[in-house]
Scaffold this active site. Structure first.
Site, PDB file in Angstrom:
ATOM      1  N   ASP A 119       0.802  -1.235   0.000  1.00 25.47           N
ATOM      2  CA  ASP A 119       0.000   0.000   0.000  1.00 25.47           C
ATOM      3  C   ASP A 119       0.833   1.283   0.000  1.00 25.47           C
ATOM      4  OD1 ASP A 119       0.915  -0.604   2.536  1.00 25.47           O
ATOM      5  OD2 ASP A 119      -0.864   0.148   3.561  1.00 25.47           O
ATOM      6  N   GLU A 204      11.691  -3.793  12.788  1.00 27.06           N
ATOM      7  CA  GLU A 204      12.798  -3.477  11.893  1.00 27.06           C
ATOM      8  C   GLU A 204      14.131  -3.725  12.600  1.00 27.06           C
ATOM      9  OE1 GLU A 204      10.114  -1.680  12.380  1.00 27.06           O
ATOM     10  OE2 GLU A 204       9.190  -1.274  10.423  1.00 27.06           O
TER      11      GLU A 204
HETATM   12  N1  UDP Z   1      -0.414  -7.821   5.443  1.00 26.60           N
HETATM   13  C1  UDP Z   1      -0.530  -9.204   5.439  1.00 26.60           C
HETATM   14  N2  UDP Z   1      -1.458  -9.806   6.252  1.00 26.60           N
HETATM   15  C2  UDP Z   1      -2.279  -9.095   7.088  1.00 26.60           C
HETATM   16  C3  UDP Z   1      -2.150  -7.677   7.112  1.00 26.60           C
HETATM   17  C4  UDP Z   1      -1.205  -7.080   6.280  1.00 26.60           C
HETATM   18  O1  UDP Z   1       0.183  -9.871   4.692  1.00 26.60           O
HETATM   19  O2  UDP Z   1      -3.095  -9.703   7.803  1.00 26.60           O
HETATM   20  C5  UDP Z   1       0.564  -7.171   4.561  1.00 26.60           C
HETATM   21  C6  UDP Z   1       0.021  -5.957   3.796  1.00 26.60           C
HETATM   22  O3  UDP Z   1      -0.529  -6.362   2.554  1.00 26.60           O
HETATM   23  C7  UDP Z   1       1.246  -5.078   3.668  1.00 26.60           C
HETATM   24  C8  UDP Z   1       2.065  -5.413   4.912  1.00 26.60           C
HETATM   25  O4  UDP Z   1       1.607  -6.676   5.387  1.00 26.60           O
HETATM   26  O5  UDP Z   1       1.992  -5.384   2.498  1.00 26.60           O
HETATM   27  C9  UDP Z   1       1.920  -4.375   6.022  1.00 26.60           C
HETATM   28  O6  UDP Z   1       0.543  -4.253   6.365  1.00 26.60           O
HETATM   29  P1  UDP Z   1      -0.204  -2.846   6.457  1.00 26.60           P
HETATM   30  O7  UDP Z   1       0.082  -2.049   5.233  1.00 26.60           O
HETATM   31  O8  UDP Z   1      -1.620  -3.085   6.813  1.00 26.60           O
HETATM   32  O9  UDP Z   1       0.567  -2.227   7.715  1.00 26.60           O
HETATM   33  P2  UDP Z   1       0.747  -0.714   8.136  1.00 26.60           P
HETATM   34  O10 UDP Z   1       0.610   0.153   6.937  1.00 26.60           O
HETATM   35  O11 UDP Z   1      -0.330  -0.466   9.120  1.00 26.60           O
HETATM   36  O12 UDP Z   1       2.112  -0.681   8.725  1.00 26.60           O
HETATM   37 MN    MN Z   2       0.770  -0.104   5.012  1.00 24.52          MN
END
Ligand code: UDP
Ligand code: MN
Length: 254
Positions: A119, A204
């Site tokens: 995203d 990280e």
């Molecule tokens: N993701 C995943 N499983 C989940 C939730 C998220 O594989 O149950 C993936 C999501 O597609 C993205 C990454 O993990 O590539 C980080 O998730 P997200 O963007 O929701 O996290 P944030 O932006 O809140 O750090």
């Molecule tokens: Mn994200």
């Protein structure tokens, strides 16, 4: 030849998944020597992702690794409760290590590894910046941590501290999108991975701690003065009308 950029992307099924992966794949089409490692958070490869990858025109590897139920964020949980995409990133690393060992020739250790969530928003320039990574390179990330940007602060060509709104004392207070690691370093440290049990904000660090010291970080993006990647997040689409129609048996099927 240019070193290959291996991009590891965790992804999971939801309404916006196809849109996210379409945008991402079309960005990557503009990047030379990129190998996309897509890891689905699913018990199997789904037709949606399979089809998208086949038609993408990209060099890719399609993997899957389901997040254990007790590790998964539940509907209604606050988003900071559990880290997301952890087991998928580790599966991408596992595949890389195994695959590279199997590749003959001296070229099999040339490359850079980057973790790209589905995203975020990526400038093409960031891929050229990271391509010359010797060990671990770093740069600012926009719209993250409740700030306009977080960034490593560079003095005399070295990272001396981090500009972040929260716990700057963490070993590496950086977002996933703000660093890349050389393939050589990943292969030389076969145990290095993301610790899903790490306290909030330390994911990280759990990976980088064993690989480098702050002193060794290679600042990119004009001494970390330019934002070339943004931690954008996609709004969950509202399905109020869709659900009303569904109740009448008139919903869209896809
Ligand atoms: N993701 C995943 N499983 C989940 C939730 C998220 O594989 O149950 C993936 C999501 O597609 C993205 C990454 O993990 O590539 C980080 O998730 P997200 O963007 O929701 O996290 P944030 O932006 O809140 O750090
Ligand atoms: Mn994200």
């Amino acid at each position: 030849a240019k070193p290959t950029v291996f991009v590891i992307t965790p992804t999971y099924a939801r309404l916006v998944q196809k849109a996210e992966l379409t945008r991402l794949s079309q960005t990557f089409l503009h990047v030379p020597q990129l190998h996309w490692i897509v890891v689905e958070d699913s018990p199997h490869k789904t037709p949606l992702v399979t089809d998208l990858l086949v038609k993408s025109g990209l060099t890719y590897t399609h993997l899957y690794m389901l997040t254990a139920k007790d590790r998964k964020l539940q509907e209604g949980d606050p988003s900071w409760l559990k880290p997301r995409g952890v087991e998928q990133r580790n599966e991408g690393l596992r595949w890389l290590r195994e695959d590279r060992r199997a590749q003959p020739g001296g070229d099999n250790q040339q490359g850079v590894v980057y973790f790209a969530d589905d995203d975020n928003t990526y400038s093409l320039q960031i891929f050229e910046e990271m391509r010359s990574t010797q060990r671990v390179s770093v740069w600012p990330v926009g719209l993250v941590g409740g700030m306009k940007y977080e960034r490593p602060v560079v003095e005399g060509g070295k990272v001396v501290r981090f500009h972040t709104g929260w716990r700057p004392s963490r070993p590496f207070p950086m977002d996933m999108a703000g660093f890349a690691v050389s393939l050589k370093l990943v292969l030389a440290n076969p145990e290095a991975c993301f610790d899903g049990e790490a306290p909030m904000g330390f994911l990280e660090s759990s990976f980088l701690q064993g690989l480098v010291t702050m002193d060794e970080l290679e600042p990119k993006a004009d001494n970390c003065s330019k934002v070339l990647v943004w931690h954008t997040r996609t709004e969950k689409p509202k399905m109020k009308r869709e659900e009303a129609l569904q109740a009448q048996g008139l919903g869209s099927d896809r």
